[in-house]
Design an enzyme around this catalytic site. Structure first.
Site, short mmCIF file in Angstrom:
data_model
loop_
_atom_site.label_atom_id
_atom_site.label_comp_id
_atom_site.label_asym_id
_atom_site.label_seq_id
_atom_site.Cartn_x
_atom_site.Cartn_y
_atom_site.Cartn_z
N ALA A 98 7.92 9.21 -9.97
CA ALA A 98 8.52 9.87 -8.80
C ALA A 98 9.58 8.97 -8.19
O ALA A 98 9.50 7.74 -8.32
CB ALA A 98 7.42 10.15 -7.78
N GLU A 158 3.14 10.65 -17.16
CA GLU A 158 2.47 11.95 -17.02
C GLU A 158 3.24 13.04 -17.78
O GLU A 158 2.65 13.91 -18.40
CB GLU A 158 2.34 12.32 -15.53
CG GLU A 158 1.33 11.44 -14.80
CD GLU A 158 1.27 11.76 -13.31
OE1 GLU A 158 2.25 11.45 -12.61
OE2 GLU A 158 0.26 12.33 -12.87
N GLU A 212 0.28 4.31 -9.82
CA GLU A 212 0.29 4.95 -8.50
C GLU A 212 -0.66 4.30 -7.50
O GLU A 212 -0.35 4.21 -6.31
CB GLU A 212 -0.06 6.44 -8.63
CG GLU A 212 1.05 7.32 -9.19
CD GLU A 212 1.06 7.43 -10.71
OE1 GLU A 212 0.43 6.58 -11.37
OE2 GLU A 212 1.69 8.36 -11.24
N GLY A 236 4.78 9.29 -12.95
CA GLY A 236 5.21 10.63 -13.35
C GLY A 236 5.88 10.65 -14.71
O GLY A 236 5.83 11.67 -15.41
C1 3H9 Z 1 4.62 8.62 -9.10
O1 3H9 Z 1 5.17 8.61 -10.16
C2 3H9 Z 1 3.87 9.81 -8.58
C3 3H9 Z 1 3.52 10.77 -9.67
O2 3H9 Z 1 2.21 10.52 -10.14
C4 3H9 Z 1 3.43 12.20 -9.24
C5 3H9 Z 1 4.38 12.81 -8.35
C6 3H9 Z 1 4.03 14.23 -7.97
N1 3H9 Z 1 11.92 5.42 -7.69
O3 3H9 Z 1 11.84 -3.10 -9.93
P1 3H9 Z 1 13.29 -3.27 -10.19
C7 3H9 Z 1 14.50 1.06 -8.09
S1 3H9 Z 1 4.72 7.30 -8.05
C8 3H9 Z 1 13.07 5.05 -7.11
O4 3H9 Z 1 13.97 -4.41 -9.58
P2 3H9 Z 1 12.84 -3.88 -12.96
C9 3H9 Z 1 14.23 -0.19 -7.28
O5 3H9 Z 1 14.00 0.12 -5.92
C10 3H9 Z 1 5.77 6.16 -8.89
N2 3H9 Z 1 13.62 3.84 -7.31
O6 3H9 Z 1 13.62 -3.22 -11.75
C11 3H9 Z 1 15.52 -0.95 -7.50
O7 3H9 Z 1 16.49 -0.36 -6.67
P3 3H9 Z 1 17.73 -1.15 -6.11
C12 3H9 Z 1 5.05 5.40 -9.93
C13 3H9 Z 1 12.98 3.00 -8.11
O8 3H9 Z 1 13.70 -3.71 -14.14
C14 3H9 Z 1 15.84 -0.64 -8.96
O9 3H9 Z 1 15.15 0.58 -9.25
N3 3H9 Z 1 5.96 4.48 -10.55
C15 3H9 Z 1 11.78 3.32 -8.73
O10 3H9 Z 1 12.35 -5.24 -12.57
C16 3H9 Z 1 15.38 -1.69 -9.92
O11 3H9 Z 1 14.00 -1.92 -9.72
C17 3H9 Z 1 6.04 3.18 -10.20
O12 3H9 Z 1 5.32 2.70 -9.36
C18 3H9 Z 1 11.25 4.60 -8.50
N4 3H9 Z 1 10.11 5.01 -9.09
O13 3H9 Z 1 11.52 -3.00 -13.14
C19 3H9 Z 1 7.06 2.36 -10.94
N5 3H9 Z 1 11.36 2.26 -9.46
O14 3H9 Z 1 18.61 -1.42 -7.28
C20 3H9 Z 1 7.85 1.52 -9.99
C21 3H9 Z 1 12.29 1.31 -9.30
O15 3H9 Z 1 18.31 -0.28 -5.08
N6 3H9 Z 1 8.88 0.75 -10.65
N7 3H9 Z 1 13.27 1.76 -8.49
O16 3H9 Z 1 17.15 -2.42 -5.55
C22 3H9 Z 1 8.65 -0.38 -11.33
O17 3H9 Z 1 7.53 -0.78 -11.57
C23 3H9 Z 1 9.82 -1.17 -11.81
O18 3H9 Z 1 10.92 -0.82 -11.02
C24 3H9 Z 1 10.24 -0.95 -13.29
C25 3H9 Z 1 11.60 -1.66 -13.54
C26 3H9 Z 1 9.17 -1.58 -14.18
C27 3H9 Z 1 10.40 0.52 -13.61
#
Ligand code: 3H9
Length: 697
Positions: free
Chosen positions: A63, A105, A125, A102
Site C-alpha cells: 500500500a 498479497e 504490515e 500488498g
Molecule cells: C500494506 O501493504 C497494506 C496491505 O496489506 C493492504 C492494503 C489494503 N509507500 O525505504 P527506502 C518510499 S502496508 C509509499 O529508503 P529502500 C520511502 O518513503 C505496506 N512510499 O528504500 C522513500 O521515499 P522518499 C507494507 C514508500 O530501497 C522511498 O520509497 N509494505 C513505500 O531502502 C525509498 O524508501 C511495507 O511496509 C510505500 N509502501 O527499501 C514496505 N515504501 O524517497 C515498506 C517505501 O520520499 N517499504 N516508500 O524518502 C520498505 O520496506 C522499503 O522501502 C523497501 C525499499 C524495502 C521497499
C-alpha cells in the site's frame, strides 16, 4: 494507457508492468490501472494469459504508506484479486524485486508465482501496527501452512525467496530471464481447468492432518501473543479464520480489522516512525549527485569506551581502523576490551568466528598520533569531554592528517564550529555523536557546522549507513538534539525526587509508557558518578543526586545507587535509605515534600522535554519535527508505538501540551516550564506538526 502500468502484448501474452517509482507502491492510480488493464487483457480474445511484473528493484512495496490515511479512492486490491480468481486465463506474478505487503498479497492472488533469485518476500504490515488487508492472512496460510504464515505475519520479517520456494509460497526461482519463465508457466497453466488458486487450498501446510496443523498453529499463537501488541492479536484472529471461516467472509473481516488498526494510535505512530526515518535521509544541500570522497581507513583518536565501540562498528563494516591513544596502557586495555567483545559475540552466536577474526584483523594500534592519522580518510576524535583538550587534538589533526581527510568529533556537547576554527579545513569538520554502547546503539547525530560542506556530510552519511547507523543531521547547539532535550527530564527527575517521589514511582511512569527503563534505573546502569565527577570538576552541584553519589552509591557497579542491587544482581530493589537521604536534602533546601500524582509525574518527565524540542525546531537545529522523533526512537529508547516525542505531542494535542506546561509553570512557580513560543503559537492557531517544515536557518 492507464498511468502507473505499462501494458504490452507479447506473442499472445499480456505483460502488465507496474511502474510507479520509487518502490511501485499501490497508489490509487496504480490500483485503477491494474484493475483496468487486467480486464482489458481478459476481454482481449487474442490474449491467452497475463504476466504481472514490476519495474526496478522492487516488485511492489505494498500500500502507498504516504497516502494510507487518506480516504480510499478507486478499486481495492481485494477487487483486483477477486477478479483474477474468477478469470479463466492464467495470471502469473513475475517478481523481479522485493515483494512486500500488498505487493506479495497480489502475487499470492495470482495463479502462479515466479521470482528472481535473491529477492525477498514478506508481509511487514504488523511492523506498521497493521495486518495484511488484501487477503494475506487468508492466502499465505493456504500456501505455507497456518503456523508458518502466522510467524511470518507477526514477525513481519521478509524472507529470501529461496526459503519461500521451500515453504511453497512461490512456484519457481530463476536466475535467468524471469519473463520467459513466467510466460512458460502461463502457457503451461493455460490448458488447466480449474486454475490453481490459493483460496481453494487448506491451511494444513506440511502437517499430517488439518488437526495437527491447528494444534501447531494454536501453540505458536499462544507464544506470539505474549508480545501484547494489538496487531498480533488481530493477526492471530485472522489466520485462525482459515480453519473455520468462509473465505469471502474472512476477507471482509480481515479488511475491517486492517482499517480499525490503521485508525488506532499504535499504527499511526508506527507509520509516522517509518516515514520520519525516510524523511531524515533527505538532507538540505545533499543530493545523490553530491560528490563523496573515498573512505577506506578511519582513525579513531582515544581508546576509551566510546572510541573502542566506534572502532568496532567501523571494523565490522569493513573499514580499516587505526586506534590512537596517548597512553600505552589505555591502548592495551582497549585491545583487551575489544577482543573480549568479539569473543562474547562469537560465544553468543551473534557473529561467526571467521567474521570476527576478519574484523579484528582490520584494527591497527598506535600511541603515535602522526603515524596513526597519516593514511586516514576520516578521523574521529573520541577523547575526554574537555574543550581545551579537544581543541588541541583538532589543531594537531589539522597539521598531521592528509589534506583530504574529514575530521569529526564525537563530542556530546561542544561547539563544532569552535573546533573547526582550530583547523585548516573547516569545510571538512563535523560532529559524529555516537551513543553508548557505540557498537550497539543505532543513532548517530551528525552535527553540521556552519562551514561543513555537502561533500563532507554526504561522505559521512554514507559511512554511517554502511556501519548500520541511523544518522540524523543536526545543527550546533549545546547538547545537540537528544541530550539537550533529555536535560529537561533530568532536571524534573531531580525535582520530583526532592518533592518526595520515590525512584520507583518515577521510573514506573516511564516504563508503563513503554520505555525499557526510567531515568533512575538508567543512571544506575550508566553510573551515578559520571555526571557527578563532571560537576565536581566544574565546582557545580545538583541535588539530590550528588548526595547519593557522595555516599558512594554509584549504581549497579557499586551494588547500590537509586536502588539496591543485592549480590551483583541487575534487579533493582527499593531502598528506604535513599528516600531518607533525599528527605534530608529536601529539608536542608527547604523543599516541602508532598504526594505527586502519576499524571503530574508523567507530564513533568515528558512535556518539558517536548517543549525543548519545539525550541530546537524553531532554531532550525533540525530540518523537520520528525528528525527529533528519529533521534528519540533510536538513541533514547522512546517506544516506537508512541512515535517519538513530537508525534506524541501531536497525539495529545499541542494545545493540551502547551496548557499543561503553563499550568505547571504556575503551580511550581517555574518560568522555565512555560511553553516555547513556537509551541504556543502552533497551539493557538490549531496548526499541526505534520504540516511544519522548518525554514532555512
Ligand atoms: C500494506 O501493504 C497494506 C496491505 O496489506 C493492504 C492494503 C489494503 N509507500 O525505504 P527506502 C518510499 S502496508 C509509499 O529508503 P529502500 C520511502 O518513503 C505496506 N512510499 O528504500 C522513500 O521515499 P522518499 C507494507 C514508500 O530501497 C522511498 O520509497 N509494505 C513505500 O531502502 C525509498 O524508501 C511495507 O511496509 C510505500 N509502501 O527499501 C514496505 N515504501 O524517497 C515498506 C517505501 O520520499 N517499504 N516508500 O524518502 C520498505 O520496506 C522499503 O522501502 C523497501 C525499499 C524495502 C521497499
Amino acid at each position: 494507457m492507464a498511468e502507473g502500468i505499462v501494458y504490452e502484448v507479447l506473442d499472445g501474452i499480456a505483460v502488465l508492468r507496474v511502474d510507479n517509482p520509487p518502490v511501485n507502491a499501490l497508489s490509487p492510480h496504480v490500483r485503477i490501472g491494474l484493475n483496468e488493464r487486467m480486464r482489458q487483457a481478459n476481454e482481449d480474445g487474442a490474449v491467452q494469459g497475463v504476466v504481472l511484473t514490476g519495474t526496478g528493484k522492487v516488485f511492489i512495496a505494498g500500500a502507498d504508506i504516504k497516502l494510507i490515511n487518506q480516504p480510499r479512492t478507486g478499486p481495492t486490491i481485494g477487487d483486483l484479486l477477486a477478479y483474477v480468481e474468477g478469470m479463466d486465463k492464467p495470471v502469473v506474478a513475475a517478481m523481479q524485486g522485493t515483494a512486500l505487503g500488498g505487493g506479495f498479497e497480489i502475487a499470492m492472488g495470482c495463479h502462479g508465482r515466479v521470482a528472481l533469485a535473491g529477492i525477498k518476500v514478506g508481509l511487514p504490515e504488523t511492523t506498521l501496527g497493521l495486518i495484511p488487508g488484501a487477503g494475506g492472512t487468508q492466502r499465505l496460510p493456504r500456501l505455507v501452512g497456518a503456523a508458518t504464515a502466522l510467524e511470518m505475519i507477526v514477525t513481519g520479517k521478509p524472507i529470501p525467496v529461496e526459503e519461500a520456494l521451500e515453504l511453497g509460497a512461490v512456484d519457481a526461482v530463476v536466475s535467468g530471464n524471469l519473463i520467459d519463465e513466467a510466460v512458460r508457466l502461463v502457457r503451461q497453466l493455460a490448458g488447466q481447468n480449474p486454475l490453481p488458486r490459493a483460496r481453494d487450498r487448506s491451511p494444513q501446510g506440511k502437517a499430517a492432518s488439518l488437526e495437527e496443523a491447528r494444534t501447531a498453529f494454536d501453540t505458536r499463537a499462544a507464544e506470539l501473543a505474549k508480545d501484547g501488541r494489538e496487531a498480533t492479536r488481530a493477526a492471530i484472529a485472522a489466520v485462525a479464520d482459515t480453519f473455520d471461516g468462509d473465505f469471502d467472509d474472512a476477507l471482509t473481516r480481515e479488511f475491517e480489522a486492517f482499517h480499525k488498526l490503521r485508525n488506532g494510535p499504535a499504527a499511526q505512530a508506527l507509520i509516522h516512525a517509518f516515514l520520519a526515518e525516510r524523511a531524515a535521509n533527505h538532507v538540505r544541500g545533499v543530493t545523490r549527485e553530491t560528490p563523496r570522497s573515498k573512505v577506506e581507513m578511519v582513525a579513531v583518536i582515544g581508546a576509551g569506551t566510546m572510541g573502542g565501540g566506534i572502532a568496532i562498528t567501523l571494523a565490522n563494516a569493513g573499514y580499516s581502523v587505526q586506534v590512537v591513544d596517548a597512553s600505552k596502557d589505555g591502548l592495551k586495555a582497549a585491545q583487551e576490551r575489544i577482543a573480549a567483545t568479539y569473543e562474547d559475540q562469537v560465544r553468543r552466536g551473534r557473529m561467526g568466528i571467521k567474521t570476527a577474526e576478519a574484523a579484528q584483523a582490520r584494527f591497527h594500534w598506535t600511541t603515535d598520533m602522526a603515524a596513526g592519522v597519516a593514511n586516514a580518510d576520516v578521523v574521529i576524535e573520541a577523547v575526554y569531554e574537555d574543550m581545551g583538550l579537544k581543541k588541541q587534538v583538532f589543531a594537531g589533526l589539522s597539521r598531521l592528517a592528509p589534506k583530504h581527510a574529514i575530521l569529526a568529533s564525537n563530542t556530546s556537547y561542544q561547539n563544532i564550529d569552535e573546533l573547526a576554527r582550530e583547523t585548516d579545513r573547516p569545510d571538512k569538520v563535523l560532529g559524529m555523536h555516537y551513543f553508548s554502547p557505540a557498537n550497539v546503539m543505532k543513532l548517530l547525530e551528525v552535527v553540521r557546522g556552519e562551514a561543513t560542506s555537502p561533500e563532507t556530510l554526504a561522505t559521512v552519511l554514507d559511512l554511517a549507513r554502511k556501519t548500520g547507523k541511523v544518522p540524523v543531521v543536526v545543527g550546533v547547539c549545546y547538547g545537540f538534539v537528544g541530550n539537550r532535550m533529555l536535560w529537561q527530564r533530568t532536571v524534573q527527575t531531580q525535582k520530583l525526587l526532592l518533592e518526595g517521589c520515590s525512584p520507583r514511582e518515577i521510573d514506573t511512569v516511564l516504563t508503563d509508557f513503554g520505555f525499557r527503563m526510567g531515568p533512575c534505573q538508567m543512571q544506575d546502569l550508566a553510573g551515578v558518578d559520571v555526571a557527578w565527577r563532571l560537576r565536581k570538576a566544574r565546582g557545580e552541584r545538583m541535588e539530590p543526586v550528588d548526595t547519593i553519589a557522595d555516599a558512594g552509591r554509584w549504581g549497579q557497579k557499586t551494588g547500590k545507587g537509586y536502588y539496591l542491587y543485592p549480590e551483583g544482581s541487575r534487579t533493582a530493589v527499593d531502598d528506604p535509605e535513599v528516600m531518607e537521604m533525599v528527605a534530608g536534602v529536601a529539608s536542608k533546601l527547604g523543599v516541602t515534600q508532598r504526594e505527586v500524582s502519576r499524571e503530574e509525574i508523567h507530564q513533568r518527565l515528558l512535556y518539558p522535554l517536548i517543549n525543548e524540542g519545539f525550541k530546537i525546531l524553531a532554531e532550525g537545529i533540525v530540518e523537520r519535527p520528525g528528525d527529533i522523533d528519529v533521534v528519540y526512537l533510536h538513541g533514547y529508547g522512546w517506544p516506537r508505538d508512541k512515535g517519538g516525542p513530537m508525534h506524541y505531542a501531536e497525539t495529545q494535542g499541542l494545545k493540551a501540551v502547551a496548557d499543561a506546561l503553563d499550568a505547571l509553570a504556575e503551580s511550581l512557580g517555574d518560568e522555565d516550564l512555560r511553553p516555547a513560543p513556537l509551541l504556543r503559537q502552533m497551539a493557538d492557531k490549531s496548526q499541526r506538526l505534520a504540516d511544519y517544515e522548518a525554514g532555512e536557518k
